[in-house]
Design a protein around this motif. Sequence first.
Motif, PDB file in Angstrom:
ATOM      1  N   GLU A  84     -19.676 -15.119  -4.315  1.00 22.45           N
ATOM      2  CA  GLU A  84     -19.229 -15.340  -2.942  1.00 22.45           C
ATOM      3  C   GLU A  84     -17.723 -15.590  -2.847  1.00 22.45           C
ATOM      4  N   HIS A 103     -17.333 -23.332   1.483  1.00 26.67           N
ATOM      5  CA  HIS A 103     -18.549 -22.689   1.969  1.00 26.67           C
ATOM      6  C   HIS A 103     -19.758 -23.518   1.553  1.00 26.67           C
ATOM      7  N   HIS A 105     -24.127 -24.745   3.005  1.00 26.83           N
ATOM      8  CA  HIS A 105     -25.280 -24.444   3.861  1.00 26.83           C
ATOM      9  C   HIS A 105     -25.738 -25.730   4.560  1.00 26.83           C
ATOM     10  N   HIS A 166     -27.380 -17.613   6.876  1.00 27.72           N
ATOM     11  CA  HIS A 166     -26.820 -17.996   5.581  1.00 27.72           C
ATOM     12  C   HIS A 166     -26.202 -19.398   5.574  1.00 27.72           C
TER      13      HIS A 166
HETATM   14 ZN   LIG Z   1     -23.880 -19.352   0.456  1.00 24.19          ZN
END
Ligand SMILES: [Zn+2]
Length: 302
Positions: A84, A103, A105, A166
Amino acid sequence: MVMLQGVKYMTDFEAKKAILDIGKRMYDKGFVAANDGNISCKTGPNTIWTTPTGVSKGFMTQDMLVKMDLEGKVLMGKLKPSSEVKMHLRVYKENPELQAVTHAHPPVATSFAIAGISLDSAILTEAVMGLGSIPVAKYATPGTQEVPDSIAPFVNSHNGVLLANHGALTWGKDIYQAFYRLESIEYYATILMYTGNVIGRQNVLSCSQVSKLLDIRKKLGVTSGGIPPCAACETNNRDIVTSDDVRPAEPVELMRIGASKPDEELPPLKGVTPIVKPKDELMTEVVRRVIEELRQEETGWN
Ligand SMILES: [Zn+2]
């Protein structure tokens, strides 16, 4: 800190330490599970330190981190970078002034990302000033070139983005700003969920109230961030002392800053209280309540 080509960057040591620190906070706050999430931080115009693949962000040590150039070439580190990291590299390419990307979640923000609902309501002063609105970038298969392509349109105009089905991605002029934006997104999403889906009522800030917050945002040096639609009339301009003071919920018309009339494309928001009501409507309401009261007395409810 070190000065390179007239710009201040973190040293290798500072960047690695900050990545470990933020990784632990991200994990402790429940923003990531297992090995999810990634962080990167610039140490020069063409170099970053970033998190490796397959490692929990809560248990990282400095020797796990990876140094890369902005083309994606690994310069140092024994582990592989996350797949990613491509979206991080794209953020730096789109806006060279940005120095860090985070980043994760976080569960509430990710739920909005799954529902395809942007964080775009003028309900929280701090969110309007610090974040602006947070769009949902269209779905992209993780690890592919689709992901950087999906976020690219928002890098210069917004402070972060939700990734459909996501999670959330934020960027900043330094690693702390990027992480604080991630925290703020989750907080904003949580408030949106409580007011919209639990309490079921939101008094949206009016356009003049939002304009004043945007002036403050500018003074704070924040020049990016979307602008959520605002209420055409003020919904919060009087004291509410008892629950009797709360007017019945009705749809309120939303508009964009600078528009002369409510936007027909914006669906009116239900469950909000427009405080400014036409007089005859108010009279009808008063009469309705009085009749209700009298009826209750008649039937001996009280
Ligand atoms: Zn992710």
